[in-house]
Scaffold this motif. Structure first.
Motif, PDB file in Angstrom:
ATOM      1  N   LYS A   1      42.377  48.476  35.284  1.00  0.00           N
ATOM      2  CA  LYS A   1      41.666  48.728  36.538  1.00  0.00           C
ATOM      3  C   LYS A   1      41.884  47.620  37.561  1.00  0.00           C
ATOM      4  O   LYS A   1      41.332  47.689  38.660  1.00  0.00           O
ATOM      5  N   ASN A   2      42.647  46.594  37.169  1.00  0.00           N
ATOM      6  CA  ASN A   2      42.879  45.447  38.061  1.00  0.00           C
ATOM      7  C   ASN A   2      41.573  44.806  38.512  1.00  0.00           C
ATOM      8  O   ASN A   2      41.409  44.457  39.692  1.00  0.00           O
ATOM      9  N   LYS A   3      40.665  44.647  37.564  1.00  0.00           N
ATOM     10  CA  LYS A   3      39.371  44.060  37.891  1.00  0.00           C
ATOM     11  C   LYS A   3      39.034  42.916  36.946  1.00  0.00           C
ATOM     12  O   LYS A   3      39.446  42.898  35.792  1.00  0.00           O
ATOM     13  N   VAL A   4      38.293  41.977  37.474  1.00  0.00           N
ATOM     14  CA  VAL A   4      37.781  40.854  36.706  1.00  0.00           C
ATOM     15  C   VAL A   4      36.267  40.861  36.871  1.00  0.00           C
ATOM     16  O   VAL A   4      35.757  41.143  37.963  1.00  0.00           O
TER      17      VAL A   4
ATOM     18  N   TYR B   1      37.631  29.506  30.198  1.00  0.00           N
ATOM     19  CA  TYR B   1      36.947  28.248  30.458  1.00  0.00           C
ATOM     20  C   TYR B   1      35.575  28.554  31.047  1.00  0.00           C
ATOM     21  O   TYR B   1      35.422  29.499  31.830  1.00  0.00           O
ATOM     22  N   TYR B   2      34.596  27.775  30.635  1.00  0.00           N
ATOM     23  CA  TYR B   2      33.252  27.876  31.210  1.00  0.00           C
ATOM     24  C   TYR B   2      32.747  26.479  31.536  1.00  0.00           C
ATOM     25  O   TYR B   2      32.900  25.552  30.726  1.00  0.00           O
ATOM     26  N   ALA B   3      32.140  26.343  32.698  1.00  0.00           N
ATOM     27  CA  ALA B   3      31.471  25.090  33.019  1.00  0.00           C
ATOM     28  C   ALA B   3      30.283  24.910  32.075  1.00  0.00           C
ATOM     29  O   ALA B   3      29.675  25.897  31.624  1.00  0.00           O
ATOM     30  N   ASP B   4      29.961  23.673  31.781  1.00  0.00           N
ATOM     31  CA  ASP B   4      28.847  23.401  30.870  1.00  0.00           C
ATOM     32  C   ASP B   4      27.552  24.049  31.361  1.00  0.00           C
ATOM     33  O   ASP B   4      26.730  24.485  30.562  1.00  0.00           O
ATOM     34  N   SER B   5      27.393  24.117  32.659  1.00  0.00           N
ATOM     35  CA  SER B   5      26.148  24.645  33.230  1.00  0.00           C
ATOM     36  C   SER B   5      25.959  26.137  32.988  1.00  0.00           C
ATOM     37  O   SER B   5      24.849  26.645  33.142  1.00  0.00           O
ATOM     38  N   VAL B   6      27.023  26.845  32.590  1.00  0.00           N
ATOM     39  CA  VAL B   6      26.902  28.296  32.403  1.00  0.00           C
ATOM     40  C   VAL B   6      27.269  28.744  30.993  1.00  0.00           C
ATOM     41  O   VAL B   6      27.156  29.937  30.683  1.00  0.00           O
ATOM     42  N   LYS B   7      27.692  27.827  30.158  1.00  0.00           N
ATOM     43  CA  LYS B   7      28.085  28.193  28.788  1.00  0.00           C
ATOM     44  C   LYS B   7      26.934  28.880  28.080  1.00  0.00           C
ATOM     45  O   LYS B   7      25.788  28.427  28.134  1.00  0.00           O
ATOM     46  N   GLY B   8      27.254  29.973  27.393  1.00  0.00           N
ATOM     47  CA  GLY B   8      26.251  30.719  26.660  1.00  0.00           C
ATOM     48  C   GLY B   8      25.482  31.709  27.506  1.00  0.00           C
ATOM     49  O   GLY B   8      24.737  32.536  26.971  1.00  0.00           O
ATOM     50  N   ARG B   9      25.652  31.640  28.832  1.00  0.00           N
ATOM     51  CA  ARG B   9      24.944  32.558  29.725  1.00  0.00           C
ATOM     52  C   ARG B   9      25.893  33.483  30.489  1.00  0.00           C
ATOM     53  O   ARG B   9      25.547  34.626  30.770  1.00  0.00           O
ATOM     54  N   PHE B  10      27.069  32.980  30.819  1.00  0.00           N
ATOM     55  CA  PHE B  10      28.039  33.753  31.594  1.00  0.00           C
ATOM     56  C   PHE B  10      29.208  34.158  30.705  1.00  0.00           C
ATOM     57  O   PHE B  10      29.604  33.411  29.804  1.00  0.00           O
ATOM     58  N   THR B  11      29.770  35.332  30.982  1.00  0.00           N
ATOM     59  CA  THR B  11      30.939  35.803  30.255  1.00  0.00           C
ATOM     60  C   THR B  11      31.944  36.376  31.246  1.00  0.00           C
ATOM     61  O   THR B  11      31.592  37.246  32.057  1.00  0.00           O
ATOM     62  N   VAL B  12      33.181  35.902  31.158  1.00  0.00           N
ATOM     63  CA  VAL B  12      34.240  36.403  32.027  1.00  0.00           C
ATOM     64  C   VAL B  12      35.109  37.375  31.235  1.00  0.00           C
ATOM     65  O   VAL B  12      35.333  37.195  30.024  1.00  0.00           O
ATOM     66  N   SER B  13      35.579  38.423  31.910  1.00  0.00           N
ATOM     67  CA  SER B  13      36.447  39.399  31.250  1.00  0.00           C
ATOM     68  C   SER B  13      37.342  40.057  32.294  1.00  0.00           C
ATOM     69  O   SER B  13      37.079  39.971  33.502  1.00  0.00           O
TER      70      SER B  13
ATOM     71  N   LEU C   1      29.140  40.400  38.389  1.00  0.00           N
ATOM     72  CA  LEU C   1      30.030  40.340  39.537  1.00  0.00           C
ATOM     73  C   LEU C   1      31.362  40.985  39.187  1.00  0.00           C
ATOM     74  O   LEU C   1      31.839  40.861  38.054  1.00  0.00           O
ATOM     75  N   SER C   2      31.947  41.657  40.158  1.00  0.00           N
ATOM     76  CA  SER C   2      33.265  42.249  39.990  1.00  0.00           C
ATOM     77  C   SER C   2      34.220  41.663  41.023  1.00  0.00           C
ATOM     78  O   SER C   2      33.815  41.333  42.130  1.00  0.00           O
ATOM     79  N   CYS C   3      35.457  41.551  40.628  1.00  0.00           N
ATOM     80  CA  CYS C   3      36.508  41.119  41.542  1.00  0.00           C
ATOM     81  C   CYS C   3      37.626  42.151  41.452  1.00  0.00           C
ATOM     82  O   CYS C   3      38.304  42.235  40.424  1.00  0.00           O
ATOM     83  N   ALA C   4      37.769  42.942  42.495  1.00  0.00           N
ATOM     84  CA  ALA C   4      38.843  43.927  42.550  1.00  0.00           C
ATOM     85  C   ALA C   4      40.097  43.259  43.091  1.00  0.00           C
ATOM     86  O   ALA C   4      40.051  42.626  44.149  1.00  0.00           O
ATOM     87  N   THR C   5      41.176  43.381  42.355  1.00  0.00           N
ATOM     88  CA  THR C   5      42.412  42.692  42.735  1.00  0.00           C
ATOM     89  C   THR C   5      43.505  43.692  43.082  1.00  0.00           C
ATOM     90  O   THR C   5      43.526  44.823  42.570  1.00  0.00           O
ATOM     91  N   SER C   6      44.423  43.276  43.923  1.00  0.00           N
ATOM     92  CA  SER C   6      45.582  44.099  44.258  1.00  0.00           C
ATOM     93  C   SER C   6      46.700  43.198  44.757  1.00  0.00           C
ATOM     94  O   SER C   6      46.460  42.073  45.180  1.00  0.00           O
TER      95      SER C   6
ATOM     96  N   THR D   1      50.177  41.276  39.528  1.00  0.00           N
ATOM     97  CA  THR D   1      49.910  41.708  38.155  1.00  0.00           C
ATOM     98  C   THR D   1      48.835  40.814  37.555  1.00  0.00           C
ATOM     99  O   THR D   1      49.060  39.611  37.339  1.00  0.00           O
ATOM    100  N   LEU D   2      47.691  41.410  37.306  1.00  0.00           N
ATOM    101  CA  LEU D   2      46.544  40.631  36.866  1.00  0.00           C
ATOM    102  C   LEU D   2      46.841  39.828  35.595  1.00  0.00           C
ATOM    103  O   LEU D   2      46.455  38.665  35.479  1.00  0.00           O
ATOM    104  N   GLY D   3      47.525  40.441  34.673  1.00  0.00           N
ATOM    105  CA  GLY D   3      47.780  39.767  33.404  1.00  0.00           C
ATOM    106  C   GLY D   3      48.669  38.543  33.531  1.00  0.00           C
ATOM    107  O   GLY D   3      48.690  37.699  32.631  1.00  0.00           O
ATOM    108  N   ASN D   4      49.388  38.407  34.621  1.00  0.00           N
ATOM    109  CA  ASN D   4      50.291  37.260  34.812  1.00  0.00           C
ATOM    110  C   ASN D   4      49.675  36.132  35.619  1.00  0.00           C
ATOM    111  O   ASN D   4      50.380  35.168  35.945  1.00  0.00           O
ATOM    112  N   HIS D   5      48.393  36.275  35.943  1.00  0.00           N
ATOM    113  CA  HIS D   5      47.735  35.289  36.779  1.00  0.00           C
ATOM    114  C   HIS D   5      46.494  34.736  36.098  1.00  0.00           C
ATOM    115  O   HIS D   5      45.837  35.431  35.321  1.00  0.00           O
ATOM    116  N   ALA D   6      46.212  33.490  36.408  1.00  0.00           N
ATOM    117  CA  ALA D   6      44.906  32.941  36.082  1.00  0.00           C
ATOM    118  C   ALA D   6      43.909  33.414  37.138  1.00  0.00           C
ATOM    119  O   ALA D   6      44.243  33.496  38.329  1.00  0.00           O
ATOM    120  N   ILE D   7      42.713  33.732  36.681  1.00  0.00           N
ATOM    121  CA  ILE D   7      41.634  34.140  37.582  1.00  0.00           C
ATOM    122  C   ILE D   7      40.480  33.162  37.407  1.00  0.00           C
ATOM    123  O   ILE D   7      40.090  32.867  36.270  1.00  0.00           O
TER     124      ILE D   7
END
Length: 126
Positions: free
Chosen positions: A76-79, A59-71, A20-25, A28-34
């Motif tokens: 590019k202002n994307k998450v 942070y990862y919920a227990d239900s997704v730990k080891g399977r999901f990765t956030v970055s 999944l991608s999240c395009a932001t505008s 400032t992405l670096g100054n915010h929690a996503i």
């Protein structure tokens, strides 16, 4: 004007992957929690993963730990949310959210986000 636009959802078989991608505008992405949240029909919204890149907190919920990765890609202002080994119970509408004040730790990510995207559907089914 703050905008968040999710993409990348779709139909995938159990065990498959999606990114999944999240395009932001508008901020400032670096100054915010996503945060990435999801909501399945008839269920409450659930926090899946959060990141505050300026301090390297995730942070990862227990239900997704080891399977999901956030970055994030601040240039590019994307998450991104890389989802592997998907299960039918991961089926939901996934939302990204942003907030300048939310504190993210490895064990906690409150859902008190001010800005939200419109969501993208993820369906895991054979």
């Amino acid at each position: 004007q703050v905008q968040l636009v999710e993409s990348g959802g779709g139909l995938v078989q159990p065990g498959g992957s999606l990114r999944l991608s999240c395009a932001t505008s508008g901020f400032t992405l670096g100054n915010h929690a996503i945060g990435w949240f999801r909501q399945a029909p008839g269920k409450e919204r659930e926090g899946v993963s959060c990141i505050r890149s300026s301090i390297g907190a995730t942070y990862y919920a227990d239900s997704v730990k080891g399977r999901f990765t956030v970055s994030t890609d601040n240039a590019k202002n994307k998450v991104y949310l890389q989802m592997n080994s998907l299960k039918p119970e991961d089926t939901a509408v996934y939302y990204c959210a942003a907030d300048p004040r939310v504190v993210v730790t490895t064990t906690r990510c409150p859902s008190l986000f001010d800005y939200w995207g419109q969501g993208t559907q993820v369906t895991v089914s054979s």
